[in-house]
Design an enzyme around this catalytic site. Sequence first.
Site, PDB file in Angstrom:
ATOM      1  N   PRO A   1       0.851  -1.203   0.000  1.00  0.00           N
ATOM      2  CG  PRO A   1      -0.001  -1.068   2.170  1.00  0.00           C
ATOM      3  CD  PRO A   1       0.760  -1.969   1.252  1.00  0.00           C
ATOM      4  CG  MET A   2       3.589   2.504  -1.670  1.00  0.00           C
ATOM      5  SD  MET A   2       4.796   2.470  -2.989  1.00  0.00           S
ATOM      6  CE  MET A   2       3.982   1.425  -4.185  1.00  0.00           C
ATOM      7  CB  ALA A   3      -0.441   7.472   1.088  1.00  0.00           C
TER       8      ALA A   3
ATOM      9  CD  GLN B   1      -2.529  -0.073   5.295  1.00  0.00           C
ATOM     10  OE1 GLN B   1      -2.309   1.089   4.991  1.00  0.00           O
ATOM     11  NE2 GLN B   1      -1.568  -0.969   5.437  1.00  0.00           N
TER      12      GLN B   1
ATOM     13  CB  CYS C   1       1.578   4.632   9.121  1.00  0.00           C
ATOM     14  SG  CYS C   1       1.811   6.280   8.429  1.00  0.00           S
TER      15      CYS C   1
ATOM     16  CG  ASN D   1       7.372  -4.112   2.441  1.00  0.00           C
ATOM     17  OD1 ASN D   1       7.239  -3.182   3.246  1.00  0.00           O
ATOM     18  ND2 ASN D   1       7.467  -3.908   1.161  1.00  0.00           N
TER      19      ASN D   1
ATOM     20  CG  ASP E   1      15.410  -1.647   0.733  1.00  0.00           C
ATOM     21  OD1 ASP E   1      14.643  -0.696   0.517  1.00  0.00           O
ATOM     22  OD2 ASP E   1      16.300  -1.632   1.611  1.00  0.00           O
TER      23      ASP E   1
ATOM     24  N   GLY F   1       6.928  -2.376  -2.929  1.00  0.00           N
ATOM     25  CA  GLY F   1       6.425  -1.015  -2.908  1.00  0.00           C
ATOM     26  C   GLY F   1       7.066  -0.144  -3.964  1.00  0.00           C
TER      27      GLY F   1
HETATM   28  C1  FMN Z   1       4.840   7.112  -0.892  1.00  0.00           C
HETATM   29  C2  FMN Z   1       4.634   5.976   0.076  1.00  0.00           C
HETATM   30  C3  FMN Z   1       3.397   5.831   0.676  1.00  0.00           C
HETATM   31  C4  FMN Z   1       3.177   4.773   1.581  1.00  0.00           C
HETATM   32  N1  FMN Z   1       1.928   4.609   2.114  1.00  0.00           N
HETATM   33  C5  FMN Z   1       1.675   3.521   2.898  1.00  0.00           C
HETATM   34  C6  FMN Z   1       0.355   3.242   3.359  1.00  0.00           C
HETATM   35  O1  FMN Z   1      -0.619   3.954   3.070  1.00  0.00           O
HETATM   36  N2  FMN Z   1       0.185   2.132   4.133  1.00  0.00           N
HETATM   37  C7  FMN Z   1       1.232   1.304   4.476  1.00  0.00           C
HETATM   38  O2  FMN Z   1       1.029   0.312   5.171  1.00  0.00           O
HETATM   39  N3  FMN Z   1       2.465   1.541   4.037  1.00  0.00           N
HETATM   40  C8  FMN Z   1       2.727   2.613   3.251  1.00  0.00           C
HETATM   41  N4  FMN Z   1       3.980   2.802   2.749  1.00  0.00           N
HETATM   42  C9  FMN Z   1       5.056   1.820   3.045  1.00  0.00           C
HETATM   43  C10 FMN Z   1       5.122   0.754   1.942  1.00  0.00           C
HETATM   44  O3  FMN Z   1       3.945  -0.019   1.917  1.00  0.00           O
HETATM   45  C11 FMN Z   1       6.349  -0.189   2.145  1.00  0.00           C
HETATM   46  O4  FMN Z   1       6.207  -0.818   3.388  1.00  0.00           O
HETATM   47  C12 FMN Z   1       7.684   0.551   2.108  1.00  0.00           C
HETATM   48  O5  FMN Z   1       7.752   1.447   1.028  1.00  0.00           O
HETATM   49  C13 FMN Z   1       8.857  -0.451   2.011  1.00  0.00           C
HETATM   50  O6  FMN Z   1       8.754  -1.259   0.866  1.00  0.00           O
HETATM   51  P1  FMN Z   1       9.603  -0.959  -0.480  1.00  0.00           P
HETATM   52  O7  FMN Z   1      11.052  -0.901  -0.089  1.00  0.00           O
HETATM   53  O8  FMN Z   1       9.294  -2.117  -1.385  1.00  0.00           O
HETATM   54  O9  FMN Z   1       9.144   0.360  -1.002  1.00  0.00           O
HETATM   55  C14 FMN Z   1       4.240   3.869   1.882  1.00  0.00           C
HETATM   56  C15 FMN Z   1       5.468   4.037   1.267  1.00  0.00           C
HETATM   57  C16 FMN Z   1       5.688   5.066   0.377  1.00  0.00           C
HETATM   58  C17 FMN Z   1       7.037   5.191  -0.290  1.00  0.00           C
END
Ligand code: FMN
Length: 333
Positions: A19-21, A75, A109, A216, A218, A240
Site C-alpha cells: 500500500p502506498m498513499a 487498509q 505507518c 517487505n 527494498d 512497494g
Molecule cells: C509514498 C509511500 C506511501 C506509503 N503509504 C503507505 C500506506 O498507506 N500504508 C502502508 O502500510 N504503508 C505505506 N507505505 C510503506 C510501503 O507499503 C512499504 O512498506 C515501504 O515502502 C517499504 O517497501 P519498499 O522498499 O518495497 O518500497 C508507503 C510508502 C511510500 C514510499
Amino acid sequence: MGMINIGKIRIEDPLILAPMAGTTTLAFRSICHEMGSSYQPTELVSARSIMYSGIDKSMCYLMIDREKEGLSCIQLFGSDPKDFEYAIGKICEDPRLKDVDIIDINMGCPVPKVVKTGAGSALMREPKLAEEIIKASVKVCDSYGKELTVKTRIGYEDEDKDNGKAEDFIKMLSQSGAKLIAVHGRTRNQMYHGQADIKALARMRKACDGIPFIANGDIKDFNSGRNMLEVTGADGLMIGRAAQGNPWIFEELAGVFENKEKEAAKVTFEDRKKMLLRELELTIRYKDENIAVREMRPSMMAYIKGMPGAASLKVKLCSALTYEEVKDLLWTT
Ligand SMILES: Cc1cc2nc3c(=O)[nH]c(=O)nc-3n(C[C@H](O)[C@H](O)[C@H](O)COP(=O)(O)O)c2cc1C
C-alpha cells in the site's frame, strides 16, 4: 511454488503490491494485478474518519473493483477498537464495498501525523491495545466472512528488533486471529532510511505463529526478491517503491518462488509512456479529468524517471490538466 492461505483465501506465489498513499489508486492497482500482483491493499484510510465523518468522505480511497483487481483489500488505520468495529461494519454493509475480501490494519505507518494519534507504528508500543484492536476487528470480519491481516514493521525503536520486543509483537499478532502478517524490514525510527534489515525479518518470520508471513523492504528485482525469500523464509513478498512507474516488476518476479528467472522483454521508454497514459485513462474513468491528471503527477514522475529530457518534461507535466495535453507532451518533448 509458494502457496498461502489467508483464512479461506488460497493464493499461489504471493506477490503483493505494497500500500502506498498517493500511488496505489484503483487504476494503478488494476495495472499491477494485470502484471501479476496477487492482491493490492488500498492506501491507509482512517477508521475514525469513517466513524465520525461518514464513509462517503473516504470513498475516493476506499473504491475497489474485484473484476479489475482480483481480490480486494482495504487498509485501515486507527487506535481505538470501537472505531475499527464501526468502520469495518460500515464497509461490509456498503453496497459499493461489501465485496471486499480482506481488511488490513496498518500498524507500521511512521508519519508523525498518524503516530501522534496512537495509530500506525505507535501501536507497536502498545501491544495490549494492538491485541484488542485485532480481536475486535477479527470478530466483525468473521461475521461478514472477511479476512483480517496486519502490516507492521520490525520494531518502533531501533533496539526493538534485537531485544525481542518486535518478535513478541509479531507473535502476539499471529496468535490474535490475524490471517496474515506483512512486515517492512525497517523500524519506525528508521522511517524509510537505510537498508531493510533482512536478518531481522528472518527472526520475525520465526516468531510468526502459524499464519503466512510476507516480507517487505527494498525488493527491486529478481535477485533481491530471491534473496529475501531465501534469507527470511517468508511465504510471500510485498513490493512497494520498485513498482512505482514500473508495474513490470511483477512479471520480473513471476518465477521467484521456483528460482526460475524468466527472460523478460526489455521495457522501453515508449512502453513506459504508453503505460503512463493507460493509467491516466483508467484514472479518468473514476474521476474528473482535471483531478485525475493532477492526482497522477507523482505517478507520472515515476514513469518518466531516467528518460532523456525528463527534467523539462517533469515541469511541463506538472502544469498539464488534460489527457490530450499529457499525451502531446509525452510525444513531443
Ligand atoms: C509514498 C509511500 C506511501 C506509503 N503509504 C503507505 C500506506 O498507506 N500504508 C502502508 O502500510 N504503508 C505505506 N507505505 C510503506 C510501503 O507499503 C512499504 O512498506 C515501504 O515502502 C517499504 O517497501 P519498499 O522498499 O518495497 O518500497 C508507503 C510508502 C511510500 C514510499
